[in-house]
Scaffold this motif. Sequence first.
Motif: not given
Length: 90
Positions: A38, A41-42, A45-46, A48-49, A52, A84-86, A89
């Motif tokens: 993974t 994918a991680r 996400r990092q 994209e964060e 943001t 996009t948070a599912s 946290r």
Amino acid sequence: MRTRRWDFISDHRAAFGVKRLCRALGVSRSGYYRHLATAPARAGRQAEEKRTIAEIRAIHSEHRGAYGAPRIHAELRSRGRRSTASGSRG
């Protein structure tokens, strides 16, 4: 904190072996290999964060620090950003 275990295993697996390190750290080998699988994918996400966060800081600066979370959220949505948070946290 949990990621450091996986990083430690990755760094020392040539010297000690994954099985021995996982046993010593009390983690499963399947968990270690899942962590490796993974990683792309991680990383996405990092990245994209980070984008943001940069955009949030820019909005905050543009408005001379007057915008709080609700206004920044509204500004992000008006710029086409969608959450996009599912889940939460914790």
